[in-house]
Scaffold this active site. Structure first.
Site, short mmCIF file in Angstrom:
data_model
loop_
_atom_site.label_atom_id
_atom_site.label_comp_id
_atom_site.label_asym_id
_atom_site.label_seq_id
_atom_site.Cartn_x
_atom_site.Cartn_y
_atom_site.Cartn_z
N TYR A 23 0.78 -1.23 0.00
CA TYR A 23 0.00 0.00 0.00
C TYR A 23 0.82 1.29 0.00
O TYR A 23 0.24 2.38 0.01
CB TYR A 23 -0.96 -0.02 1.20
CG TYR A 23 -1.84 -1.26 1.22
CD1 TYR A 23 -2.59 -1.62 0.10
CD2 TYR A 23 -1.91 -2.08 2.35
CE1 TYR A 23 -3.38 -2.75 0.10
CE2 TYR A 23 -2.71 -3.21 2.36
CZ TYR A 23 -3.44 -3.55 1.22
OH TYR A 23 -4.23 -4.67 1.22
N ASN A 75 -12.48 4.03 -2.63
CA ASN A 75 -11.70 2.83 -2.33
C ASN A 75 -12.44 2.10 -1.22
O ASN A 75 -12.37 2.49 -0.06
CB ASN A 75 -10.28 3.17 -1.89
CG ASN A 75 -9.44 1.90 -1.69
OD1 ASN A 75 -9.99 0.81 -1.57
ND2 ASN A 75 -8.13 2.06 -1.66
N HIS A 81 -14.73 -6.74 -1.80
CA HIS A 81 -14.91 -8.16 -2.14
C HIS A 81 -16.08 -8.80 -1.41
O HIS A 81 -16.31 -9.99 -1.55
CB HIS A 81 -13.61 -8.92 -1.81
CG HIS A 81 -12.39 -8.15 -2.16
ND1 HIS A 81 -12.04 -7.87 -3.47
CD2 HIS A 81 -11.45 -7.53 -1.38
CE1 HIS A 81 -10.93 -7.14 -3.46
NE2 HIS A 81 -10.55 -6.92 -2.22
N ASP A 88 -25.21 -1.68 -3.51
CA ASP A 88 -26.59 -1.20 -3.68
C ASP A 88 -26.67 0.30 -3.42
O ASP A 88 -27.39 1.03 -4.11
CB ASP A 88 -27.55 -1.94 -2.74
CG ASP A 88 -27.76 -3.39 -3.15
OD1 ASP A 88 -27.44 -3.76 -4.30
OD2 ASP A 88 -28.26 -4.18 -2.31
N HIS A 101 -7.94 1.28 -6.16
CA HIS A 101 -7.19 0.40 -5.27
C HIS A 101 -5.72 0.75 -5.36
O HIS A 101 -5.19 0.94 -6.47
CB HIS A 101 -7.40 -1.07 -5.65
CG HIS A 101 -8.82 -1.47 -5.54
ND1 HIS A 101 -9.45 -1.64 -4.33
CD2 HIS A 101 -9.78 -1.66 -6.49
CE1 HIS A 101 -10.72 -1.93 -4.54
NE2 HIS A 101 -10.95 -1.94 -5.84
N SER A 103 -3.31 -1.28 -4.49
CA SER A 103 -2.61 -2.46 -5.01
C SER A 103 -3.32 -2.97 -6.26
O SER A 103 -4.49 -2.62 -6.52
CB SER A 103 -2.59 -3.55 -3.93
OG SER A 103 -3.91 -3.93 -3.58
N ARG A 112 -9.44 -11.58 -3.73
CA ARG A 112 -9.39 -10.13 -4.02
C ARG A 112 -9.65 -9.83 -5.50
O ARG A 112 -9.71 -8.68 -5.90
CB ARG A 112 -8.02 -9.56 -3.65
CG ARG A 112 -7.76 -9.51 -2.18
CD ARG A 112 -6.47 -8.76 -1.88
NE ARG A 112 -5.92 -9.19 -0.62
CZ ARG A 112 -6.28 -8.70 0.58
NH1 ARG A 112 -7.18 -7.74 0.66
NH2 ARG A 112 -5.75 -9.17 1.68
O1 CA2 Z 1 -5.43 -2.06 -2.73
C1 CA2 Z 1 -6.35 -1.49 -2.13
O2 CA2 Z 1 -6.49 -0.27 -2.11
C2 CA2 Z 1 -7.35 -2.32 -1.30
O3 CA2 Z 1 -8.65 -1.75 -1.47
C3 CA2 Z 1 -6.90 -2.21 0.14
C4 CA2 Z 1 -7.69 -3.09 1.11
C5 CA2 Z 1 -7.76 -4.53 0.60
O4 CA2 Z 1 -8.60 -5.30 1.43
C6 CA2 Z 1 -8.27 -4.60 -0.83
O5 CA2 Z 1 -8.24 -5.95 -1.25
C7 CA2 Z 1 -7.41 -3.77 -1.76
C8 CA2 Z 1 -7.05 -3.14 2.49
C9 CA2 Z 1 -6.71 -1.83 3.08
C10 CA2 Z 1 -5.86 -2.08 4.30
O6 CA2 Z 1 -4.94 -1.05 4.40
C11 CA2 Z 1 -3.92 -1.20 5.30
C12 CA2 Z 1 -2.97 -0.21 5.28
C13 CA2 Z 1 -1.90 -0.29 6.13
C14 CA2 Z 1 -1.79 -1.34 7.02
C15 CA2 Z 1 -2.75 -2.34 7.04
C16 CA2 Z 1 -3.83 -2.27 6.17
#
Ligand code: CA2
Length: 147
Positions: A23, A75, A81, A88, A101, A103, A112
């Site tokens: 991230y 986001n 998921h 909705d 996103h 990632s 994902r």
């Molecule tokens: O890639 C992305 O932006 C996601 O939306 C981020 C979500 C993940 O569940 C999606 O599959 C993809 C997770 C965000 C969690 O962010 C963190 C940041 C720092 C430390 C831990 C989690």
């Protein structure tokens, strides 16, 4: 002048603290303020909102449908998921939105690789880290005829 809303879902408040391989190192506050400046430079306004709660996300999206809002940058975090309810709400507002996103979710775990938002979004920006938010704002403004 257009008014846009940036919505970030669960755990995105932790950005910059860990999981930087997925991230990046930017904090959410840094991303939000950069984006607000970009919107302002283009003559527009950007509101920002982050929550860890599904209900609070839905409430904010519903409110956007009743205020002056020209489009949403979303986001959904992990709700990407799982959340039929947030999907909705996005449909119910009728507002155009870009899914973001940090990632590249298509290159991650199988769970994902499905998003409840991609088929109803104007488009999805994924895999470009924090820069993806800027790309998404540019795309939303262009689609809105505001750029
Ligand atoms: O890639 C992305 O932006 C996601 O939306 C981020 C979500 C993940 O569940 C999606 O599959 C993809 C997770 C965000 C969690 O962010 C963190 C940041 C720092 C430390 C831990 C989690």
């Amino acid at each position: 002048m257009a008014r846009y809303l940036l919505v970030n879902g669960p755990n995105l408040n932790l950005l910059g603290q860990r999981e930087s391989a997925h991230y990046g190192r930017d904090t959410l506050a840094a991303i939000e303020s950069r984006l607000a400046v970009l919107a302002q430079d283009a003559g527009h306004e950007l509101d920002t909102f982050q929550t860890n709660g599904e209900g609070a996300l839905i409430d904010r999206v519903q409110a956007a449908g009743h205020e002056h809002c020209d489009g949403i940058l979303l986001n959904p975090g992990g709700f990407t998921h799982t959340s039929v309810a947030l999907r909705d709400a996005m449909i119910a507002t009728g507002l155009p939105f870009v899914e973001i996103h940090l990632s590249n979710i298509a290159a991650r775990e199988p769970f994902r690789q499905h998003s409840y938002f991609s088929d109803i979004a104007l488009g999805t920006v994924a895999g470009f880290g924090a820069h993806g938010y800027e790309l998404a704002l540019a795309a939303l403004m262009r689609a809105d005829g505001a750029a």
